[in-house]
Design an enzyme around this catalytic site. Structure first.
Site, PDB file in Angstrom:
ATOM      1  N   CYS A 158     106.670  15.011   4.215  1.00  0.00           N
ATOM      2  CA  CYS A 158     105.330  14.461   4.487  1.00  0.00           C
ATOM      3  C   CYS A 158     105.338  13.459   5.639  1.00  0.00           C
ATOM      4  CB  CYS A 158     104.760  13.818   3.232  1.00  0.00           C
ATOM      5  SG  CYS A 158     105.803  12.547   2.499  1.00  0.00           S
ATOM      6  N   HIS A 251     100.212   8.237   5.468  1.00  0.00           N
ATOM      7  CA  HIS A 251     101.395   7.814   6.219  1.00  0.00           C
ATOM      8  C   HIS A 251     100.995   7.590   7.682  1.00  0.00           C
ATOM      9  CE1 HIS A 251     103.632   8.549   2.724  1.00  0.00           C
ATOM     10  NE2 HIS A 251     104.348   9.603   3.079  1.00  0.00           N
TER      11      HIS A 251
END
Length: 361
Positions: A158, A251
């Site tokens: 990710c 993120h």
């Protein structure tokens, strides 16, 4: 439901499994036909199995509440009920590889959210807008496994989704050195603030194994198929730091890059604005219409405000400017449990279906 492919979710009780359920509860191409988890959850209804452990803001979809949870290790039983499976389990890597191979050998394609098979040479690790051409390696993998329709395809880590999509349109300018620091949400560890109160008002400058993945996985994505395996690209050289920060989802990456053929700022912005891939061309259900969105404001993208762009499947960028040590620096952002995890895997499955790799049994 007629005409939809039947899908199983292996690891259905975990955070990523829960996200798969919310994404698939009303999907245009797929219907949930089986839920599987560890032996301790098997035999319970799904609602009972996740009682006190449901981690998402959305409610448990009604369509799965009464579904029985199967034992994921009973491969034949689960495989008999589905056309393919998503896999997101918390096990040792060798155990994950064995489990995923077992489903593939049962002629059930596996779209994996796990890292165990990411470096298997004939397993494609896919960001659908970037390296859909790597799906061609599946035919080689099926020969190795001795299958007609079973195979494994994996989603990358990710953390790299916040900067690899931004670097990919710039590959014609030959990036040589990349420095990236990622500021990663706690959901990347499968946790919430309720479960991890020590993360409140705190930053942890270490995430086990994350920097190695962040530095090497982009090279496989940018690699090429040679002699029946995917060979990683030789450049650019990437170095990273991965930091856990007190946000729920999203993120963010601060990126510095040098080029062999330095582009202008206008060329970079044009490349980002115009970039799209096979999912956009095919109009896949989970594909963002605009893959990359650039913000002109100095204080964007912001994790809390911008992670959900394009249903959490878009990539955002900002603060592009020249640097005193490197050619350019910029900020990127992606939603880690949507684009970076379950949503990215669903998009891979949509692409595999559109390209004929996944079909009804």
């Amino acid at each position: 439901m007629s005409g939809k492919l039947k899908v199983g979710i292996i690891g259905a009780t975990g955070m990523v499994g829960q996200r798969f359920i919310t994404l698939l509860a009303d999907h245009k191409m797929f219907e949930i036909a089986a839920l599987a988890a560890s032996a301790r959850s098997a035999g319970q209804t799904y609602e009972k199995a996740v009682e006190g452990r449901w981690k998402l803001k959305e409610a448990i979809p009604a369509c799965v509440k009464a579904m029985p949870v199967l034992d994921a290790s009973n491969v034949k039983e689960v495989a008999s009920q589905v056309d393919f499976v998503f896999c997101a389990v918390d096990m040792k890597k060798d155990e994950i590889r064995a489990l995923e191979d077992a489903y593939a050998k049962e002629e059930t394609p596996v779209v994996s959210n796990n890292s165990a098979h990411r470096w298997t040479p004939d397993v494609p690790m896919v960001i659908p807008e970037i390296n859909d051409s790597h799906l061609a390696i599946i035919e080689q993998q099926k020969k190795r496994l001795g299958t007609k329709r079973g195979f494994v395809a994996v989603k990358p880590n990710c953390s790299i989704q916040s900067y690899v999509p931004l670097l990919t349109p710039l590959l014609p300018f030959e990036p040589e050195t990349v420095v990236a620091t990622t500021y990663q949400a706690i959901s990347g560890a499968g946790k919430t603030f309720k479960e991890w109160p020590e993360m409140i008002d705190n930053v942890i400058p270490y995430i086990g194994g994350e920097e190695e993945k962040s530095e090497q996985e982009p090279l496989k994505i940018w690699g090429s198929i040679e002699n029946g395996e995917i060979v990683k690209a030789k450049s650019p050289v990437i170095t990273t730091q991965c930091i856990r920060v007190p946000v729920s989802d999203g993120h963010l990456a601060a990126v510095f890059v040098t080029f062999k053929k330095k582009p202008t700022k206008e060329q970079i912005l044009k490349a980002w604005a115009e970039y799209s891939g096979k999912p956009q061309a095919l109009g896949l259900p989970s594909a963002p219409k605009q893959f990359i969105t650039y913000f002109e404001e100095d204080n964007r993208p912001q994790t809390g405000f911008d992670r959900d762009i394009e249903g959490g499947m878009g990539i955002t960028a900002g603060r592009l400017r020249e640097d005193s040590l490197y050619d350019y620096k910029f900020v990127g952002l992606s939603h880690n449990t949507l684009r970076g995890a379950a949503g990215g895997a669903v998009l891979i499955a949509e692409l595999l279906t559109a390209e004929g790799y996944i079909q009804a049994k």
